[in-house]
Structures are given as C-alpha cells and as structure tokens.
Write an enzyme that holds these catalytic residues in place. Structure first.
Site, PDB file in Angstrom:
ATOM      1  N   LYS A 146     -16.485  37.680  34.713  1.00 12.66           N
ATOM      2  CA  LYS A 146     -15.586  38.537  35.514  1.00 12.66           C
ATOM      3  C   LYS A 146     -16.357  39.332  36.550  1.00 12.66           C
ATOM      4  O   LYS A 146     -15.765  39.908  37.465  1.00 12.66           O
ATOM      5  CB  LYS A 146     -14.804  39.494  34.608  1.00 12.66           C
ATOM      6  CG  LYS A 146     -13.863  38.816  33.626  1.00 12.66           C
ATOM      7  CD  LYS A 146     -12.887  39.815  33.010  1.00 12.66           C
ATOM      8  CE  LYS A 146     -13.549  41.006  32.346  1.00 12.66           C
ATOM      9  NZ  LYS A 146     -14.403  40.639  31.187  1.00 12.66           N
TER      10      LYS A 146
ATOM     11  N   ASP B  74     -17.370  39.916  21.900  1.00 16.33           N
ATOM     12  CA  ASP B  74     -18.016  39.620  20.633  1.00 16.33           C
ATOM     13  C   ASP B  74     -19.054  38.517  20.832  1.00 16.33           C
ATOM     14  O   ASP B  74     -18.963  37.730  21.768  1.00 16.33           O
ATOM     15  CB  ASP B  74     -16.943  39.155  19.632  1.00 16.33           C
ATOM     16  CG  ASP B  74     -17.434  39.159  18.188  1.00 16.33           C
ATOM     17  OD1 ASP B  74     -18.620  39.437  17.975  1.00 16.33           O
ATOM     18  OD2 ASP B  74     -16.623  38.878  17.303  1.00 16.33           O
TER      19      ASP B  74
END
Length: 298
Positions: free
Chosen positions: A71, A158
């Site tokens: 991103k 994660d």
C-alpha cells in the site's frame, strides 16, 4: 533474489516446517540501530513508526523509515504524499540499479526523517522478502546507511510467511504494536513466535510491546505476564491521532493540547528507552488453542 545459504546453519531452520532463506551477509545493516515494527493489520503501526521516527530525530538522530507494505502508506504523514516505491522505480529502469540516484527513492520528511517505501509485488505474486532485500541492497550500494543512526522497518500485518518476516533478519529489536483486545493480542502471540524463530539464526530480539488505541492495558499486561513480556509505552485511543492522519501530519506537528502533549511525551520516552538499549525478552508464545482459552473472559 539475493539469498545466501550458510552451510553452518544446515539443519537449523527457523522452526518446524520452515524453509529458511538466508540473506547475503553483505546486506547486513551494521552502522545503525535497527527496529522492526509489527502488529495486527490496522492497529496503527505506521502511525507509531512515524511518530517514533520524529521522536528519534528530535533527539538528534539521523533516522530512516522504511515502509514494507504494497500500500506504500507508511510515510505519508512524514512526507505529505504517497512517495513512489522502490519496486516501481526499479521496474522503470529494468532493474539496472546503477541508473538510480538516492533522490529517486529516498524522500525527506518532517524534521529530516528520510523515508523509503519498499512497496511489494503485485497482489498474489512474488515475495515481500525480495523487495526488502532489494531495498537494503540499494541503501548499501549508495552508502546511505553510513550516515544513518536509526532504521525503522514498518511491516504489514500479521507474520504469515518468511518474506514479510525478512526485516527481522536485519533488526536488532522487534517491537509489537497491540490494542487491548482479543484480535490484537492473538496476532501478537503469533508475531512473538516468528520473532523467536528468527532469533535462532539472527541477532534480532524481542524488545517489548507498544499498547496503542486503547484506554486500558489490562489484557495486554495479563498476556505479557503469562508469556514473559513487557509493555514499553501506552498511546491511548485519541481523537488527535485520527485528526493527525486526516491532516497528513505527525502528532509533533499538531497544535498543542493536553492529549497531544501526553502522546508526544510518551513517544519521546519510548525513543529514549530504545536508544538506551532496552532489555530483551525470551517470551514463550502460547499455542493457538491455549491463547484462545486464555483471552476474552471477564
């Protein structure tokens, strides 16, 4: 991909079922303190990383923040823009790194914090570890680490694969950002297991927990006591943080208020603690079913 298999580590993988990929030792970051920031997706790792980077810079340190997320939004509060990623820039020159200049991929942010967005492979393809390796290779080739005191890797979500655990191969300390809730602590437990696995073959050690977006820390503290960990800082759930993101600013650029001042002081205290060389923790993560039973009962 710049990988290196050490013969002396044969049979000493990161853990049961793992496929260990070792980075070329020439890519080791030796001239700076390196921190890797992990935590559940959306928990505020980029906000934490950017404000911590500013705190280090205000203590007179030369700081480099590396966003490790496709991103590429780790550094926008520092630079006020979505800067181009290393992987995009490399593609433009057909991966001829000799054609690049530092200003092509390093951008100056607030208070002199230097910013890089490593980016990532297209969705569903490639390996994040390759991108991190290429970023560190560029930094070494252009001698950009020789005048850097602090490197912060801001890593997505994660830890589910070796690729996005690759910053742990460079870091001195790994820090976990967590809220005082089931999902954050459940993810933190898995992240601790990944850090513990990497510490078998690399110098990274677990440095502690940053409680974020939470008024209370009782569940984090209970978990820490159970596994052998410690909370280093507590940033409450502040509207000022939400507003700073909307303003594309760090908390250090916001107008002074009691809550902003408290948060700034917490980040400054955290930076001083990390610079002093905080203690390390040999935490023992729980099995998934055990932590499921451990959490969520009042």
């Amino acid at each position: 991909m710049n990988v290196y298999t050490r013969p002396d580590l044969k049979g000493r993988g990161d853990g049961e079922g793992s496929v260990q990929v070792h980075l070329d030792p020439d890519l080791k970051i030796e001239t700076a303190k390196v921190f890797a920031i992990y935590g559940k997706g959306g928990i505020g790792k980029s906000t934490t990383s950017s404000n911590l980077s500013v705190a280090f810079s205000l203590l007179g340190k030369r700081v480099l923040q590396i966003g490790c997320d496709p991103k590429h939004d780790s550094t926008f509060t520092l630079t006020k823009s979505l800067i181009p990623t290393v992987i995009d820039i490399l593609e433009e020159v057909d991966f001829h790194t000799e054609e690049l200049r530092p200003e092509d991929f390093v951008f100056e942010g607030y208070n002199g914090v230097r910013c890089i967005e490593a980016g990532g492979p297209p969705a569903g393809t490639g390996c994040g570890g390759y991108v991190v390796g290429q970023t560190v290779k560029l930094l070494k080739e252009h001698h950009l680490l020789e005048n850097t005191d602090i490197v912060i890797f801001d890593v997505l979500g994660d830890v589910v694969c070796g690729g996005f655990a690759s910053p742990l191969q460079h870091a001195e300390r790994a820090l976990v950002v967590a809220a005082n809730d089931f999902d954050s602590i459940f993810a933190m437990n898995r992240i601790i297991a990944a850090i513990k696995a990497k510490s078998k073959n690399y110098n990274v050690r677990l440095g502690g927990v940053i409680a974020n977006r939470s008024h209370a820390t009782d569940e984090i503290d209970r978990f820490n006591q159970a596994v052998g960990l410690k909370r280093l800082a507590h940033i409450p759930d502040l509207d000022a943080v939400r507003r700073s993101r909307l303003k594309k600013s760090t908390l250090f650029e916001m107008d002074s208020s009691p809550e902003v001042d408290r948060a700034r002081a917490e980040y400054m205290a955290l930076a001083r603690t990390l610079l002093a060389g905080n203690e390390v923790f040999d935490a023992q993560p729980m099995k998934d079913r055990d932590i499921f039973e451990f959490l969520g009962f009042e």
